[in-house]
Design a protein around this motif. Structure first.
Motif, PDB file in Angstrom:
ATOM      1  N   PHE A   1       0.930  36.564   9.548  1.00  0.00           N
ATOM      2  CA  PHE A   1       1.653  37.603   9.705  1.00  0.00           C
ATOM      3  C   PHE A   1       2.637  37.629  11.046  1.00  0.00           C
ATOM      4  N   LEU A   2       2.367  36.721  11.850  1.00  0.00           N
ATOM      5  CA  LEU A   2       3.005  36.604  12.978  1.00  0.00           C
ATOM      6  C   LEU A   2       3.919  35.311  13.065  1.00  0.00           C
ATOM      7  N   LEU A   3       3.974  34.731  12.238  1.00  0.00           N
ATOM      8  CA  LEU A   3       4.570  33.326  12.011  1.00  0.00           C
ATOM      9  C   LEU A   3       6.408  33.658  12.175  1.00  0.00           C
ATOM     10  N   GLY A   4       6.692  32.966  13.190  1.00  0.00           N
ATOM     11  CA  GLY A   4       8.195  33.052  13.555  1.00  0.00           C
ATOM     12  C   GLY A   4       8.601  34.403  14.652  1.00  0.00           C
ATOM     13  N   THR A   5       7.440  35.059  15.112  1.00  0.00           N
ATOM     14  CA  THR A   5       7.696  36.322  15.927  1.00  0.00           C
ATOM     15  C   THR A   5       8.130  35.851  17.432  1.00  0.00           C
ATOM     16  N   GLU A   6       8.775  36.761  17.843  1.00  0.00           N
ATOM     17  CA  GLU A   6       8.996  36.800  19.561  1.00  0.00           C
ATOM     18  C   GLU A   6       8.500  37.720  20.008  1.00  0.00           C
ATOM     19  N   MET A   7       7.715  37.286  21.186  1.00  0.00           N
ATOM     20  CA  MET A   7       7.138  38.239  21.894  1.00  0.00           C
ATOM     21  C   MET A   7       7.872  38.772  23.297  1.00  0.00           C
ATOM     22  N   ASP A   8       8.210  40.010  23.376  1.00  0.00           N
ATOM     23  CA  ASP A   8       9.297  40.277  24.406  1.00  0.00           C
ATOM     24  C   ASP A   8       8.399  41.556  25.247  1.00  0.00           C
ATOM     25  N   TYR A   9       8.850  41.881  26.336  1.00  0.00           N
ATOM     26  CA  TYR A   9       8.225  42.690  27.195  1.00  0.00           C
ATOM     27  C   TYR A   9       9.542  43.804  27.663  1.00  0.00           C
ATOM     28  N   LYS A  10       9.382  44.940  27.443  1.00  0.00           N
ATOM     29  CA  LYS A  10      10.373  46.134  27.770  1.00  0.00           C
ATOM     30  C   LYS A  10       9.868  46.771  28.565  1.00  0.00           C
ATOM     31  N   ALA A  11      10.393  47.642  29.434  1.00  0.00           N
ATOM     32  CA  ALA A  11      10.243  48.664  30.482  1.00  0.00           C
ATOM     33  C   ALA A  11      11.196  49.505  30.705  1.00  0.00           C
ATOM     34  N   ASP A  12      11.088  50.689  30.547  1.00  0.00           N
ATOM     35  CA  ASP A  12      12.154  51.832  30.833  1.00  0.00           C
ATOM     36  C   ASP A  12      11.245  53.084  31.614  1.00  0.00           C
TER      37      ASP A  12
ATOM     38  N   ALA B   1       0.901  -1.090  -0.070  1.00  0.00           N
ATOM     39  CA  ALA B   1       0.221   0.119   0.101  1.00  0.00           C
ATOM     40  C   ALA B   1       0.838   1.131   0.081  1.00  0.00           C
ATOM     41  N   PRO B   2       0.408   2.152  -0.881  1.00  0.00           N
ATOM     42  CA  PRO B   2       1.321   3.486  -0.787  1.00  0.00           C
ATOM     43  C   PRO B   2       1.368   4.138   0.391  1.00  0.00           C
ATOM     44  N   THR B   3       2.422   4.593   1.000  1.00  0.00           N
ATOM     45  CA  THR B   3       2.681   5.131   2.323  1.00  0.00           C
ATOM     46  C   THR B   3       2.363   6.919   2.202  1.00  0.00           C
ATOM     47  N   LYS B   4       1.780   7.250   3.016  1.00  0.00           N
ATOM     48  CA  LYS B   4       1.429   8.775   3.099  1.00  0.00           C
ATOM     49  C   LYS B   4       2.718   9.558   3.513  1.00  0.00           C
ATOM     50  N   PRO B   5       3.042  10.498   2.981  1.00  0.00           N
ATOM     51  CA  PRO B   5       4.260  11.152   3.467  1.00  0.00           C
ATOM     52  C   PRO B   5       4.198  11.807   4.862  1.00  0.00           C
ATOM     53  N   ALA B   6       5.224  11.780   5.425  1.00  0.00           N
ATOM     54  CA  ALA B   6       5.298  12.139   6.996  1.00  0.00           C
ATOM     55  C   ALA B   6       4.584  13.420   7.058  1.00  0.00           C
ATOM     56  N   ARG B   7       4.022  13.802   8.008  1.00  0.00           N
ATOM     57  CA  ARG B   7       3.538  15.206   8.127  1.00  0.00           C
ATOM     58  C   ARG B   7       4.599  16.163   8.686  1.00  0.00           C
ATOM     59  N   ARG B   8       4.807  17.333   7.846  1.00  0.00           N
ATOM     60  CA  ARG B   8       5.644  18.046   8.323  1.00  0.00           C
ATOM     61  C   ARG B   8       5.276  18.654   9.787  1.00  0.00           C
ATOM     62  N   PRO B   9       6.189  18.995  10.491  1.00  0.00           N
ATOM     63  CA  PRO B   9       5.516  19.617  11.747  1.00  0.00           C
ATOM     64  C   PRO B   9       5.321  20.934  11.562  1.00  0.00           C
ATOM     65  N   ARG B  10       4.184  21.254  12.210  1.00  0.00           N
ATOM     66  CA  ARG B  10       3.722  22.887  12.106  1.00  0.00           C
ATOM     67  C   ARG B  10       4.895  23.878  12.932  1.00  0.00           C
ATOM     68  N   PRO B  11       5.000  24.829  11.988  1.00  0.00           N
ATOM     69  CA  PRO B  11       5.918  25.803  12.705  1.00  0.00           C
ATOM     70  C   PRO B  11       5.258  26.583  13.667  1.00  0.00           C
TER      71      PRO B  11
ATOM     72  N   LYS C   1       3.950  41.623   6.012  1.00  0.00           N
ATOM     73  CA  LYS C   1       3.812  41.007   4.760  1.00  0.00           C
ATOM     74  C   LYS C   1       3.611  39.260   5.544  1.00  0.00           C
ATOM     75  N   PRO C   2       2.789  38.772   4.745  1.00  0.00           N
ATOM     76  CA  PRO C   2       2.603  37.333   5.337  1.00  0.00           C
ATOM     77  C   PRO C   2       3.749  36.574   5.006  1.00  0.00           C
ATOM     78  N   ALA C   3       4.143  35.780   6.068  1.00  0.00           N
ATOM     79  CA  ALA C   3       5.092  34.699   5.872  1.00  0.00           C
ATOM     80  C   ALA C   3       5.098  33.920   4.833  1.00  0.00           C
ATOM     81  N   THR C   4       6.291  33.409   4.310  1.00  0.00           N
ATOM     82  CA  THR C   4       6.429  32.541   3.180  1.00  0.00           C
ATOM     83  C   THR C   4       6.969  31.255   3.923  1.00  0.00           C
ATOM     84  N   ILE C   5       6.297  30.039   3.318  1.00  0.00           N
ATOM     85  CA  ILE C   5       6.249  28.640   4.311  1.00  0.00           C
ATOM     86  C   ILE C   5       7.072  28.021   3.146  1.00  0.00           C
ATOM     87  N   ASP C   6       8.362  27.526   3.409  1.00  0.00           N
ATOM     88  CA  ASP C   6       9.110  26.493   2.429  1.00  0.00           C
ATOM     89  C   ASP C   6       8.493  25.362   2.445  1.00  0.00           C
ATOM     90  N   GLY C   7       8.173  24.747   1.355  1.00  0.00           N
ATOM     91  CA  GLY C   7       7.593  23.377   1.335  1.00  0.00           C
ATOM     92  C   GLY C   7       8.556  22.186   1.090  1.00  0.00           C
TER      93      GLY C   7
END
Length: 133
Positions: free
Chosen positions: A90-101, A8-18, A127-133
């Motif tokens: 739009f947020l794919l790959g974003t780091e959320m930080d907190y700054k106080a001064d 039986a043909p095997t399904k390709p492994a699912r790519r982990p979600r970023p 801009k929307p993120a580009t997802i490499d496949g």
């Protein structure tokens, strides 16, 4: 002669979600503080993008009383961040930080999809993120 059945043909492994976003320790600490001070039951903070401002878009951060079926749920450093589904690309790959001064205290988004920001720092162009496949 023995017959072999074709495999039986095997399904390709699912790519982990970023991971859409991650939090710094400072951001996680601030989210915990905000949730502790909130009036009523809060499940986390909801992060999104809205149109407006001189650069075209701005980040939104609000209390979330519930998890919507369409939310992207991020659990990082002991807190939950719920991302509006319209904002995920739009947020794919974003780091959320907190700054106080001395002058201000705010969440800061280190976003690889950000093209520019206005001079006052209140709005951004994304801009929307580009997802490499």
């Amino acid at each position: 002669m023995t017959e072999t059945t074709p495999a039986a043909p095997t399904k390709p492994a699912r790519r982990p979600r970023p991971q859409v976003m991650r939090l710094t320790d400072a951001a996680a600490t601030r989210v915990k503080e905000l949730m502790g001070r909130a009036d009523g039951a809060i499940v986390g903070l909801r992060v999104g993008i809205k149109n407006g401002g001189c650069a075209g878009q701005s980040y939104t951060v609000d209390y979330a009383q519930d998890i919507k079926p369409t939310d992207e749920v991020i659990e990082d450093k002991g807190v939950k961040i719920l991302v509006d589904p319209k904002a995920v690309l739009f947020l794919l790959g974003t780091e959320m930080d907190y700054k106080a001064d001395r002058m201000q205290a705010q969440f800061v988004f280190n976003n690889p999809n950000q093209i520019s920001a206005c001079g006052c720092g209140e709005s951004v162009e994304l801009k929307p993120a580009t997802i490499d496949g």
